[in-house]
Design an enzyme around this catalytic site. Sequence first.
Site, PDB file in Angstrom:
ATOM      1  N   SER A 218       0.855  -1.187   0.000  1.00  0.00           N
ATOM      2  CA  SER A 218       0.000   0.000   0.000  1.00  0.00           C
ATOM      3  C   SER A 218       0.889   1.234   0.000  1.00  0.00           C
ATOM      4  O   SER A 218       1.668   1.456   0.934  1.00  0.00           O
ATOM      5  CB  SER A 218      -0.875   0.005   1.252  1.00  0.00           C
ATOM      6  OG  SER A 218      -1.291   1.326   1.514  1.00  0.00           O
TER       7      SER A 218
ATOM      8  N   HIS B 299      -1.116  -1.209  -4.225  1.00  0.00           N
ATOM      9  CA  HIS B 299      -2.409  -0.941  -3.600  1.00  0.00           C
ATOM     10  C   HIS B 299      -2.489   0.570  -3.392  1.00  0.00           C
ATOM     11  O   HIS B 299      -1.669   1.161  -2.700  1.00  0.00           O
ATOM     12  CB  HIS B 299      -2.492  -1.692  -2.273  1.00  0.00           C
ATOM     13  CG  HIS B 299      -3.774  -1.511  -1.529  1.00  0.00           C
ATOM     14  ND1 HIS B 299      -4.903  -2.251  -1.792  1.00  0.00           N
ATOM     15  CD2 HIS B 299      -4.108  -0.665  -0.526  1.00  0.00           C
ATOM     16  CE1 HIS B 299      -5.866  -1.878  -0.968  1.00  0.00           C
ATOM     17  NE2 HIS B 299      -5.413  -0.902  -0.191  1.00  0.00           N
TER      18      HIS B 299
ATOM     19  N   ASP C 211      -4.535   3.656  -2.103  1.00  0.00           N
ATOM     20  CA  ASP C 211      -5.632   4.026  -1.203  1.00  0.00           C
ATOM     21  C   ASP C 211      -6.172   5.402  -1.553  1.00  0.00           C
ATOM     22  O   ASP C 211      -5.472   6.411  -1.421  1.00  0.00           O
ATOM     23  CB  ASP C 211      -5.131   4.030   0.253  1.00  0.00           C
ATOM     24  CG  ASP C 211      -4.947   2.620   0.786  1.00  0.00           C
ATOM     25  OD1 ASP C 211      -5.863   1.808   0.618  1.00  0.00           O
ATOM     26  OD2 ASP C 211      -3.869   2.346   1.353  1.00  0.00           O
TER      27      ASP C 211
ATOM     28  N   MET D   1      -8.837   8.185  -0.554  1.00  0.00           N
ATOM     29  CA  MET D   1      -9.709   8.582   0.564  1.00  0.00           C
ATOM     30  C   MET D   1     -10.241   9.988   0.309  1.00  0.00           C
ATOM     31  O   MET D   1      -9.490  10.870  -0.102  1.00  0.00           O
ATOM     32  CB  MET D   1      -8.921   8.581   1.871  1.00  0.00           C
ATOM     33  CG  MET D   1      -8.202   7.278   2.160  1.00  0.00           C
ATOM     34  SD  MET D   1      -7.468   7.290   3.782  1.00  0.00           S
ATOM     35  CE  MET D   1      -6.497   5.794   3.755  1.00  0.00           C
TER      36      MET D   1
ATOM     37  N   HIS E 191      -8.098   1.133  -4.005  1.00  0.00           N
ATOM     38  CA  HIS E 191      -9.001   0.896  -2.883  1.00  0.00           C
ATOM     39  C   HIS E 191      -9.765   2.192  -2.640  1.00  0.00           C
ATOM     40  O   HIS E 191      -9.241   3.139  -2.066  1.00  0.00           O
ATOM     41  CB  HIS E 191      -8.164   0.472  -1.662  1.00  0.00           C
ATOM     42  CG  HIS E 191      -8.970   0.262  -0.427  1.00  0.00           C
ATOM     43  ND1 HIS E 191      -8.376   0.082   0.809  1.00  0.00           N
ATOM     44  CD2 HIS E 191     -10.313   0.199  -0.214  1.00  0.00           C
ATOM     45  CE1 HIS E 191      -9.324  -0.076   1.716  1.00  0.00           C
ATOM     46  NE2 HIS E 191     -10.499   0.009   1.129  1.00  0.00           N
TER      47      HIS E 191
ATOM     48  N   MET F 235     -11.916   4.417  -0.940  1.00  0.00           N
ATOM     49  CA  MET F 235     -12.599   4.739   0.317  1.00  0.00           C
ATOM     50  C   MET F 235     -13.292   6.085   0.118  1.00  0.00           C
ATOM     51  O   MET F 235     -12.911   7.109   0.689  1.00  0.00           O
ATOM     52  CB  MET F 235     -11.577   4.767   1.456  1.00  0.00           C
ATOM     53  CG  MET F 235     -11.119   3.363   1.844  1.00  0.00           C
ATOM     54  SD  MET F 235      -9.633   3.336   2.844  1.00  0.00           S
ATOM     55  CE  MET F 235      -8.385   3.359   1.587  1.00  0.00           C
TER      56      MET F 235
ATOM     57  N   MET G 285     -11.419  -5.815   5.162  1.00  0.00           N
ATOM     58  CA  MET G 285     -10.571  -4.884   5.928  1.00  0.00           C
ATOM     59  C   MET G 285     -10.228  -5.503   7.281  1.00  0.00           C
ATOM     60  O   MET G 285     -11.105  -5.976   8.003  1.00  0.00           O
ATOM     61  CB  MET G 285     -11.309  -3.553   6.166  1.00  0.00           C
ATOM     62  CG  MET G 285     -11.441  -2.669   4.937  1.00  0.00           C
ATOM     63  SD  MET G 285      -9.857  -2.274   4.153  1.00  0.00           S
ATOM     64  CE  MET G 285      -9.027  -1.289   5.397  1.00  0.00           C
TER      65      MET G 285
ATOM     66  N   ASP H 164      -6.420  -6.320   4.136  1.00  0.00           N
ATOM     67  CA  ASP H 164      -5.775  -5.009   4.135  1.00  0.00           C
ATOM     68  C   ASP H 164      -5.845  -4.391   5.525  1.00  0.00           C
ATOM     69  O   ASP H 164      -6.927  -4.217   6.073  1.00  0.00           O
ATOM     70  CB  ASP H 164      -6.515  -4.112   3.117  1.00  0.00           C
ATOM     71  CG  ASP H 164      -5.924  -2.712   3.050  1.00  0.00           C
ATOM     72  OD1 ASP H 164      -4.813  -2.507   3.564  1.00  0.00           O
ATOM     73  OD2 ASP H 164      -6.590  -1.835   2.454  1.00  0.00           O
TER      74      ASP H 164
END
Length: 900
Positions: free
Chosen positions: A10, A35, A37, A39, A76, A78, A168, A202
């Site tokens: 990540s 990965h 992320d 957000m 990912h 979010m 998660m 994760d």
Amino acid sequence: MAPKAIVAPSILSADFANLGEECRKTIAQGADWLHVDIMDGHFVPNLTFGPPVVGMIRSHVDKPTENYGKGTFDCHMMIAEPKKWVKNFKKAGCDLYCFHYEAANSSAAESPETTSELRTSPRELIRYIHDNGMLAGIAIKPATKVDVLWDVLDSPHAKERPDMVLVMTVEPGFGGQKFMASELPKVQELRKRYPDLNIEVDGGLGPGTIDQAADAGANVIVAGSAVFGAKDPAEVISLLREAPPDMKRKADAPADRKTPVKKRSKNALTDDEAKARFRKGLFDNKVLSKYTAEYASSTPYKHSVISDLVDDGLLRKVRSEIKANVSFTPKETDIYKIHQSGDLANLDGLDNEALAKLPSLLALRDALYSQTFRDYVSHITGCGPLSGRKTDMAINVYTPGCYLLCHDDVIGSRKVSYILYLTDPDTPWQPEWGGALRLFPTVDREGKDGEVAKTPLPDPVKVIPPAWNQLSFFAVQPGESFHDVEEVYHAASKKELEKNGGRIRMAISGWFHIPQIGEDGWVEGAEEKAARKSGLMQLQGNPDQHDRPQARPVEIEKSESSQESDEIGFEDEADLEFLLKYLSPTYLTPDTIERVAEHFEENFSITLPDILHPKFAAKLRKYVEAEEGKALPEDSETIEKGAWKVARPPHKHRYLYLQPTVSEESPLKELLEVFLPSRQFRVWLQMATRTVVKSHDLTARRFRHGKDYTLATGHEGDARLELNIGLTPTDGWGDEVEDDSDGSDDEAEAPARKGANGKAKANGSSNGKGKGKGKAIDKEIEPKDEIEVGGHEVYMAGDDDSNEDAAIYKSSAEDDNILFFQAAAWNKMTLVLRDSQTLRFVKYVSRAAKGDRWDVSGVYEIEEQDEAPEDENGTSAVGVLDDSEEEFQGFSPDEDSDSD
Ligand SMILES: O=C(CO)[C@@H](O)[C@H](O)COP(=O)(O)O
Ligand SMILES: [Fe+2]
């Protein structure tokens, strides 16, 4: 087709200033995917970056040439409205778009600029992602049940089925959080139903947690901090990759298999391989039966001692490896003084490089945790299946002066405690050197509420001295398995110590745990239940009502005490005369009292040397010395036939004490029953501390050398005043350099002294306090000229974090935590205003001390102060001392104190 193992670092933990290069490097270091992320500050309370940044880093990493191929951007998402961003992320170079189930019933708008009244759904969103040419993933947060996924996973339309499920294992939002094993049953369930599914985990993954995730059935492993925080990320990536292939075998197994997936042992040994690492004949039925019978009939609680456990050659190699490769750090708290193998605090935490140097130690570990030996231990103890994966062991060394005080070993999933001794095989350990494992009996006591609680008695009844290649073990039982490690005693001379091979008590101590998830015998919720039960037992099992001594506060009439507070000075000649009989005249002048009060008000503590009048002190000293000259019975029961009682239970404290009223006349009785409870002394105390006393509770204490201590405890309720008068007649307790007030901080000078900042502390050079430097054990044992004998009283800041190892490592008496420190001394009074969070303890008194530690201890409840001196946090007691505090250096000896 079984899913392949995929490692997806990540990049949340990468250097954002250098993101392109970091991504390129990580792929070059062996990562399969990245990965990414995303957000949005809504779905999670954090912000990262959007499509432009993804587009920028894309140019640093080659696009995958096939689905799931190397270089896959696993985004990912979010974000609260995942559908709006699908096209933009596709354009930026995303390959796998993984949205959250919890955000799937949101706007059906197809771009961030537009809005829509319609809502999308998980199925529709997956189809939409597929239509846009990306793989689709669906993620669930810890609070979301796995069942919600059956709808998409069982969809009759391939386009609506996800290519990956992300479970998660932390609350989404931040990297570097603790792994939540509680989420693994979801992975297990998914794997059971969908052998071919890509299951990603994760959060909190790294070398220490990967096995559990892989065992549960995960094949896509995300790791942020573990990879980017590592010295050698490539090594971590390869380590993470090592785990999943085993899972692959599980995935190959028939899908309808009902039994849980088989455990993945670190280095699973066959029965014969395991047996070969132990002594010949150990596994014979007759031998096993003998140990089983011995265990069943052992007292005070069931335990086992097996001599010559391991193949001698193997264990000798283990010992040599440890001596050559493992460094030890002196560690010290209220409950122990030991040398701990730093990085070996737990073998599981070791990196490959370190492990490579310890092949025999690993061979031993694999043997101890093999199915064969676990079955052996289970058979003897009857305590059910044990985990082969949780290999919880550490190497500890006790040199002369080291010990571990009474505790029951209860923590989490521990089932069996064991100690395997690695003492010098060629210089057999002698029982008189100490270092024995000692077991305490418990008695059932009925409380006021009629509830029966087990409490340990103060004297251990079973003594098991160490011996080369001996294993001692017992089932961990809350409220019952109380034991300690006797001090390793100092030798009479350096020569003798050398002859004794240094008296180095080296041992591997460890625990067998209950089966972990994925292992045979694992029971859902069992670990949590055990933890709850042990917590409860520890609370209920030893209620304070059975403790001795019990508090006996004597209340002061309210009218009387507040009246006194208004008086300043002793108008009455008779009062002054009374006080002069006991107190040094120095402390009775208004000027001195004023200075004491000022110091106390500022620091919440003060040390007053030569407090008692020389004549009274001399009388007292004569008495204490005479008492110390008399032989004391060894056992508590005989001792208690006399005036002194034995403080208990031993996992809280042990010392001898007297409480008023004492039958035998003595100067100590006079101090306890005449002087200290007197109105006159109370007036003095109130003036010296500017407090109003509501009650007093006085106890005389004697800490026998080689036996006694108190462990760190707080107290309940309001801040209180604590008084202590040191009455230890012997020297060598580390108090001698105290008058050195030049402010220098030469810590190596004496066993205990005051630091330059005025904050009391223990000597860092050899007390360790967890900060000592690791050294090979042979170097560490070089005898010091000065022997630390303990016996000091310490006040330290309470620690809210419940340390995982709390049962043993009760409090880490780090220098920074120490608020007040007083070595055992003669005729020295300390006064401390202590709040309820401040912990206090008296350090175990070594047998090497010249005598016992004596004191009188007083606890005074005080009225809440109207104008309490407060620091900026608004607190007004010890517990908040800051670095600017100055230690009161006492008064210079006065002419009229014809000190003895
Ligand atoms: O999605 C997230 C956090 O919300 C993860 O991808 C973390 O970034 C993983 O970091 P570590 O827990 O491995 O440090
Ligand atoms: Fe993530």
